[in-house]
Scaffold this motif. Structure first.
Motif, short mmCIF file in Angstrom:
data_model
loop_
_atom_site.label_atom_id
_atom_site.label_comp_id
_atom_site.label_asym_id
_atom_site.label_seq_id
_atom_site.Cartn_x
_atom_site.Cartn_y
_atom_site.Cartn_z
N GLY A 191 -0.11 5.87 1.51
CA GLY A 191 -0.56 7.27 1.21
C GLY A 191 0.67 7.99 0.82
N ALA A 249 5.57 7.71 -6.59
CA ALA A 249 5.86 8.08 -8.07
C ALA A 249 7.22 8.27 -8.32
N LEU A 258 -1.43 4.75 -8.89
CA LEU A 258 -1.12 6.03 -8.16
C LEU A 258 -2.31 6.89 -8.64
N ARG A 259 -2.61 7.00 -9.98
CA ARG A 259 -3.66 7.90 -10.33
C ARG A 259 -5.02 7.50 -9.91
N ASP A 314 -5.36 5.91 -6.91
CA ASP A 314 -5.53 6.05 -5.21
C ASP A 314 -5.42 7.67 -4.89
N ARG A 315 -4.78 8.42 -5.97
CA ARG A 315 -4.80 10.00 -5.76
C ARG A 315 -6.33 10.51 -6.00
N TYR A 355 2.23 9.33 -1.84
CA TYR A 355 2.17 9.17 -3.44
C TYR A 355 3.55 9.90 -3.97
N GLU A 356 3.89 10.93 -3.57
CA GLU A 356 4.94 11.46 -4.03
C GLU A 356 6.31 10.63 -4.27
N ARG A 360 2.86 3.61 -1.88
CA ARG A 360 1.49 4.00 -2.38
C ARG A 360 0.53 3.50 -1.28
#
Length: 264
Positions: free
Chosen positions: A200, A206, A235-236, A238-239, A202-203, A197
């Motif tokens: 960067g 997750a 994650l939510r 940072d995205r 993110y996927e 995370r």
């Protein structure tokens, strides 16, 4: 996002903690050739070590058993300080066999990593864990090596050295793929979710949070469920997801990480 990485009350299954075949052979044969050449003691159970705290001198077998208990305290019960009561200092086992020295270095290193609130503490953890990894490598013990790498990742996280954290987690991947150690995998997913995370990715992060949630469900472990929810919340955020989505995940994490109230 700093998170409490303790386990819940799910009883730890240490059936996968057994030494591999090479380590068992090393221990059964009762010798460490390098140590014997240097005048050190053999790996038999008759050896002794300076006392653990105020306890009487412990045999080799007792120290190995305490190593299993130290694993539980450091990685399951969130009581890393207890490790220092269970295991002697590394300089008190220099004459014992490699397997004992490796276990002492590993779990004392993990204890320091879990309590690494200063740079000095994290550096101390890395010194122990590096020694443990080298010793486990010398006796071909992939289980010990994998735990040493995970401990190093935890220490690098405390130092905010996330590039080094990702590197040692990559090294651990190959070992963990060959082992069946769900608890080690739990820590791998926990640490990887953070490391990726912050890079960067993110996927990928997750996916590790989802794997962590799956372990928590299998174990019916409320606190690990809370850790997974906390990763989701981070994650939510940072995205750039909606504040409502971040708040929902954060509230779920706080609820699951709070002590369960007894039924009335």
């Amino acid at each position: 996002m700093e998170m409490d990485q303790s386990f819940g009350r799910h009883p730890l299954d240490i059936r996968n903690s057994r030494p591999d075949d090479e380590t068992r052979a090393h221990h059964r044969n009762g010798h460490d050739p390098a140590r014997r050449r240097a005048g050190g003691s053999s790996c038999g159970h008759g050896g002794a070590v300076a006392g653990v705290g105020d306890a009487p001198a412990a045999s080799t077998g007792q120290i190995l058993l305490r190593g299993l208990l130290a694993r539980v305290e450091a990685t399951h019960r969130d009581r890393p300080k207890r490790v220092f009561d269970l295991l002697p200092d590394a300089d008190e086992v220099t004459e014992l066999c490699t397997c004992v020295r490796a276990e002492v270095a590993l779990w004392r290193g993990w204890a320091h990593a879990r309590r690494a609130d200063t740079t000095d503490a994290a550096a101390r953890a890395l010194r122990h864990l590096d020694d443990g990894q080298e010793l486990f490598t010398s006796i071909c013990n992939p289980v010990g090596r994998s735990w040493a790498l995970l401990g190093r990742a935890r220490a690098y996280s405390a130092l905010e050295e996330y590039g080094l954290m990702r590197r040692v987690l990559d090294d651990a991947t190959t070992l963990l793929d060959r082992l069946q150690d769900t608890q080690a995998n739990r820590w791998f997913h926990e640490l990887s979710a953070t490391a990726l995370r912050l890079n960067g990715q993110y996927e990928e992060a997750a996916a590790h949070a989802d794997a962590l949630r799956s372990i928590a469900t299998d174990w019916a472990d409320r606190r690990i469920q809370g850790h997974a929810a906390a990763h989701t919340a981070a994650l939510r955020h940072d995205r750039g997801d909606s504040p409502a989505a971040v708040l929902e995940a954060s509230e779920t994490a706080l609820y699951q990480l709070s002590p369960a109230r007894p039924a009335t």
